[in-house]
Design a protein around this motif. Structure first.
Motif, PDB file in Angstrom:
ATOM      1  N   ASP A  83     -16.933 -18.374   8.079  1.00  0.00           N
ATOM      2  CA  ASP A  83     -16.883 -17.978   6.677  1.00  0.00           C
ATOM      3  C   ASP A  83     -17.654 -19.005   5.841  1.00  0.00           C
ATOM      4  O   ASP A  83     -17.076 -19.886   5.214  1.00  0.00           O
TER       5      ASP A  83
ATOM      6  N   ARG B  65     -19.187 -18.624   3.087  1.00  0.00           N
ATOM      7  CA  ARG B  65     -18.900 -18.551   1.655  1.00  0.00           C
ATOM      8  C   ARG B  65     -17.649 -19.368   1.308  1.00  0.00           C
ATOM      9  O   ARG B  65     -17.621 -20.082   0.302  1.00  0.00           O
ATOM     10  N   ARG B  66     -16.642 -19.270   2.141  1.00  0.00           N
ATOM     11  CA  ARG B  66     -15.411 -20.038   1.923  1.00  0.00           C
ATOM     12  C   ARG B  66     -15.681 -21.537   2.076  1.00  0.00           C
ATOM     13  O   ARG B  66     -15.199 -22.356   1.272  1.00  0.00           O
TER      14      ARG B  66
ATOM     15  N   ALA C 223     -17.715 -22.846  -0.907  1.00  0.00           N
ATOM     16  CA  ALA C 223     -16.890 -22.975  -2.107  1.00  0.00           C
ATOM     17  C   ALA C 223     -16.059 -24.250  -2.049  1.00  0.00           C
ATOM     18  O   ALA C 223     -15.883 -24.943  -3.064  1.00  0.00           O
ATOM     19  N   ARG C 224     -15.566 -24.577  -0.876  1.00  0.00           N
ATOM     20  CA  ARG C 224     -14.778 -25.802  -0.725  1.00  0.00           C
ATOM     21  C   ARG C 224     -15.660 -27.037  -0.847  1.00  0.00           C
ATOM     22  O   ARG C 224     -15.215 -28.076  -1.350  1.00  0.00           O
TER      23      ARG C 224
ATOM     24  N   ARG D 125     -23.747 -19.433  -6.789  1.00  0.00           N
ATOM     25  CA  ARG D 125     -22.896 -19.532  -5.603  1.00  0.00           C
ATOM     26  C   ARG D 125     -23.566 -18.873  -4.402  1.00  0.00           C
ATOM     27  O   ARG D 125     -23.527 -19.407  -3.293  1.00  0.00           O
TER      28      ARG D 125
ATOM     29  N   ARG E  32      -3.149 -18.879  10.168  1.00  0.00           N
ATOM     30  CA  ARG E  32      -3.992 -20.064  10.339  1.00  0.00           C
ATOM     31  C   ARG E  32      -3.782 -20.638  11.735  1.00  0.00           C
ATOM     32  O   ARG E  32      -2.687 -20.560  12.292  1.00  0.00           O
TER      33      ARG E  32
ATOM     34  N   TYR F  44      -8.785 -19.314   9.993  1.00  0.00           N
ATOM     35  CA  TYR F  44      -7.818 -18.521   9.251  1.00  0.00           C
ATOM     36  C   TYR F  44      -8.107 -17.053   9.531  1.00  0.00           C
ATOM     37  O   TYR F  44      -9.222 -16.681   9.891  1.00  0.00           O
TER      38      TYR F  44
ATOM     39  N   ASN G 213      -8.605 -13.450   8.145  1.00  0.00           N
ATOM     40  CA  ASN G 213      -8.923 -12.832   6.856  1.00  0.00           C
ATOM     41  C   ASN G 213      -8.196 -11.499   6.681  1.00  0.00           C
ATOM     42  O   ASN G 213      -7.400 -11.092   7.537  1.00  0.00           O
TER      43      ASN G 213
ATOM     44  N   GLU H 179     -13.008 -22.184   9.024  1.00  0.00           N
ATOM     45  CA  GLU H 179     -13.064 -22.697   7.665  1.00  0.00           C
ATOM     46  C   GLU H 179     -13.272 -24.208   7.590  1.00  0.00           C
ATOM     47  O   GLU H 179     -13.492 -24.747   6.512  1.00  0.00           O
ATOM     48  N   ASN H 180     -13.212 -24.882   8.732  1.00  0.00           N
ATOM     49  CA  ASN H 180     -13.515 -26.317   8.747  1.00  0.00           C
ATOM     50  C   ASN H 180     -13.630 -26.780  10.191  1.00  0.00           C
ATOM     51  O   ASN H 180     -13.197 -26.093  11.115  1.00  0.00           O
TER      52      ASN H 180
END
Length: 217
Positions: A72, A74-75, A78-79, A93, A134, A156, A158, A166-167
């Motif tokens: 992700d 985009r996620r 954003a972070r 963005r 998660r 995570y 969705n 996500e990381n």
């Protein structure tokens, strides 16, 4: 050579999220699923290594199409922007997401395709007790020389039920946090000009020198 290997390890941690497809089974099943799909991805990367030298743009497009299904961006972007994301327009963005992905490719693709033989072991997959949407996956990348590199990535689930990354943490270095700190530094240096930070993000990633942080970890 060490820096090249470290870049490869980080890049692999990103692309290995092919294992993040939709899956709602127990942790042992999730671990097996991650392992099976990771090995399939390694095989695919080995088959397409020659494409990078022949046509880097085609290689990038192929990887981008694959990764977008499982990572992700985009996620993550954003972070990375953190609180500064509120200052951006939807167009900015979108532009940063594209810049973010491209900067990763430009910085780490060479290490990926130049890597020697390696092994990947999925050690553990844990669905968090407090939130079953998660999960944390522990992996170990073993180089041709026998060096072992621990990799952890966070996923995570969705709204469509698909597991997405996500990381990622490589040898104790929280990559998402490192990028977020760098974005904040760039905002300070540019006196709050977010467009300037977006425009220069590729150079900012190079200046971050994650390889050196990994060496110190």
């Amino acid at each position: 050579m060490l820096a090249l290997k470290q870049r490869f390890i980080w890049m692999f941690a990103m692309v290995a999220l092919v294992a993040g497809q939709a899956w709602a089974g127990p942790e042992d099943d999730l671990k097996q699923y991650v392992d099976e799909n990771t090995q399939k991805l390694v095989q695919k990367l080995n088959e397409e290594k020659g494409l990078y030298e022949q046509d880097p743009e085609a290689f990038y497009a192929s990887m981008d199409e694959t990764l977008d299904q499982f990572v992700d961006f985009r996620r993550i972007a954003a972070r990375v922007m953190g609180r500064y994301a509120r200052q951006t327009s939807p167009e900015q963005r979108d532009e940063f997401v594209a810049k973010f992905k491209r900067s990763l490719f430009d910085s780490y693709a060479q290490a990926l395709v130049s890597a020697e033989n390696f092994e990947i072991n999925v050690l553990d997959a844990e669905i968090l007790a407090q939130n079953d949407d998660r999960a944390s996956v522990q992996m170990e990348v073993i180089s041709a020389s026998g060096n072992r590199y621990p990799v952890t990535y966070s996923m995570y689930r969705n709204g469509e039920g698909r597991w997405m990354m996500e990381n990622v943490i490589v040898e104790g270095v929280n990559i998402g946090l490192a990028f977020r700190d760098r974005f904040a530094q760039e905002m300070e240096q540019s006196r709050g000009q977010v467009q300037a930070v977006i425009d220069g993000w590729g150079d900012a990633v190079e200046a971050l020198k994650l390889d050196e942080e990994l060496d110190r970890s």
